[in-house]
Design an enzyme around this catalytic site. Sequence first.
Site, PDB file in Angstrom:
ATOM      1  N   THR A  34     -37.233  38.122  36.024  1.00 35.01           N
ATOM      2  CA  THR A  34     -38.559  38.000  35.414  1.00 35.01           C
ATOM      3  C   THR A  34     -38.699  36.740  34.600  1.00 35.01           C
ATOM      4  OG1 THR A  34     -38.835  40.376  35.355  1.00 35.01           O
ATOM      5  CG2 THR A  34     -40.126  39.117  33.773  1.00 35.01           C
ATOM      6  N   TYR A  48     -45.938  41.247  38.533  1.00 35.06           N
ATOM      7  CA  TYR A  48     -45.664  39.828  38.786  1.00 35.06           C
ATOM      8  C   TYR A  48     -44.613  39.746  39.877  1.00 35.06           C
ATOM      9  CZ  TYR A  48     -41.723  41.316  36.029  1.00 35.06           C
ATOM     10  OH  TYR A  48     -40.639  42.033  35.575  1.00 35.06           O
ATOM     11  N   SER A  81     -32.746  40.779  40.319  1.00 39.43           N
ATOM     12  CA  SER A  81     -31.344  41.186  40.104  1.00 39.43           C
ATOM     13  C   SER A  81     -30.975  42.530  40.723  1.00 39.43           C
ATOM     14  CB  SER A  81     -31.028  41.202  38.611  1.00 39.43           C
ATOM     15  OG  SER A  81     -31.672  42.288  37.966  1.00 39.43           O
ATOM     16  N   THR A 114     -33.389  41.435  34.371  1.00 41.62           N
ATOM     17  CA  THR A 114     -32.893  42.403  33.378  1.00 41.62           C
ATOM     18  C   THR A 114     -32.373  43.684  34.029  1.00 41.62           C
ATOM     19  OG1 THR A 114     -35.123  43.305  33.141  1.00 41.62           O
ATOM     20  CG2 THR A 114     -34.445  41.578  31.575  1.00 41.62           C
ATOM     21  N   ASP A 115     -32.783  43.954  35.274  1.00 45.22           N
ATOM     22  CA  ASP A 115     -32.387  45.234  35.887  1.00 45.22           C
ATOM     23  C   ASP A 115     -30.871  45.412  35.943  1.00 45.22           C
ATOM     24  OD1 ASP A 115     -34.971  45.984  38.373  1.00 45.22           O
ATOM     25  OD2 ASP A 115     -35.027  45.607  36.213  1.00 45.22           O
ATOM     26  N   LYS A 187     -29.872  48.170  29.524  1.00 48.51           N
ATOM     27  CA  LYS A 187     -31.339  48.175  29.598  1.00 48.51           C
ATOM     28  C   LYS A 187     -31.785  49.623  29.455  1.00 48.51           C
ATOM     29  CE  LYS A 187     -35.319  46.675  32.355  1.00 48.51           C
ATOM     30  NZ  LYS A 187     -35.766  45.945  33.580  1.00 48.51           N
ATOM     31  N   GLU A 309     -15.045  68.990  29.427  1.00 47.05           N
ATOM     32  CA  GLU A 309     -15.844  69.730  30.423  1.00 47.05           C
ATOM     33  C   GLU A 309     -15.018  70.125  31.653  1.00 47.05           C
ATOM     34  OE1 GLU A 309     -19.566  70.519  28.881  1.00 47.05           O
ATOM     35  OE2 GLU A 309     -18.749  71.021  30.851  1.00 47.05           O
TER      36      GLU A 309
HETATM   37  N1  DGL Z   1     -36.830  42.643  39.512  1.00 45.77           N
HETATM   38  C1  DGL Z   1     -36.309  42.769  38.174  1.00 45.77           C
HETATM   39  C2  DGL Z   1     -35.036  41.948  38.024  1.00 45.77           C
HETATM   40  O1  DGL Z   1     -34.958  40.854  38.608  1.00 45.77           O
HETATM   41  C3  DGL Z   1     -37.296  42.280  37.176  1.00 45.77           C
HETATM   42  C4  DGL Z   1     -36.920  42.716  35.830  1.00 45.77           C
HETATM   43  C5  DGL Z   1     -36.610  41.551  34.922  1.00 45.77           C
HETATM   44  O2  DGL Z   1     -35.995  40.546  35.307  1.00 45.77           O
HETATM   45  O3  DGL Z   1     -36.932  41.710  33.753  1.00 45.77           O
HETATM   46  O4  DGL Z   1     -34.137  42.394  37.303  1.00 45.77           O
END
Ligand code: DGL
Length: 352
Positions: A34, A48, A81, A114-115, A187, A309
Amino acid sequence: MRKTWSVLGLSLSLLLPLNSWAKNHVVVVATGGTIAGAGASASNSATYTAAKVPVQQLINAIPQLKELADVSGVQALQIASESITDKELLSVARQVNSLLKKPDVHGVVITHGTDTLEETAFFLNLVIASDKPIVLVGAMRPATALSADGPLNLYSAVALAASDSARGKGVLVMMNDNIYAARDVSKSINIHTDAFQSQWGALGSVVEGKTYWFRQVSKRFNQQSEFNIENIQGDQLPNVQIVYAATNMSPDAYLAYAKNGAQAIIHAGTGNGSVAAQIVPTLKQLQQQGIQIVRASRVAAGFVLRNAEQPDDQYGWVVAHDLNPQKARILTALALTKSKDAKQLQTMFWEY
Ligand code: DGL
């Protein structure tokens, strides 16, 4: 006497003005996400296309970076990602490793989606044997959005990577003014700018380009790690998969992964890594076939207790401690390059 002062004056005037003295060289390694995204309009903060803007444009968009460091850019990848595989992960690690070996490179900033940012960060934390700063950074809004978070995140990440205090702290994640440890950041919110959280808290903060530290990591990383990217060949890691637990569990997914060559399965269990009664026989059978079973938890915080457990000692299973399932997968894959002994794997989960 006059001659002395004139020589002194001349030599002082040759001194470069303070702000043009040589600055630390920071390399921005771009992978997509992103932070390099573009939306249709400024009001599109969540709709986006990721991985559009090239690294030099990211750098040029923040002229203030020049006040912090001598910044150059490398476009390692340009993808979202969620699509990163072992191939891309290993390629980025090798590029970062060779950059950090260059004497003029002080630190590296990796712009990343971020993923799966936390997985790349944790992997680099385990395989890069350098104490130079490695800082991962992303954004929750594309650069085209109102109040985009990427530019300030990137500015702070460069400030952090250019600092001397960031050396020897392990791989760091810079998001939303906070500095997190690669091993325990995740995340945790999928739509807000304060997306990244750690149950053990941030290590510190960057405000107006200045770095403030409040704690350090007590686990092994970088130069204290037994793993090294230079000893990993090819573009695939050992096959380790994750099964997410819920009610109405069936053994199908575990059996399918085993059939397709998984060397270990991360059980993302309910609660404290619980295993449904109808699944226990399957996991015991797979362990006896030589497939490692690692009990993690689908619950975001806490840590999985050994022999609580489930009788892990009796079944020969491993517990993921406080690592979430996706990080447990990364560590297990690396651990399997060293050992297939459950006791040795368990030791690695206590130490990294
Ligand atoms: N498609 C997600 C990624 O590339 C977008 C999320 C992001 O980068 O914040 O991880």
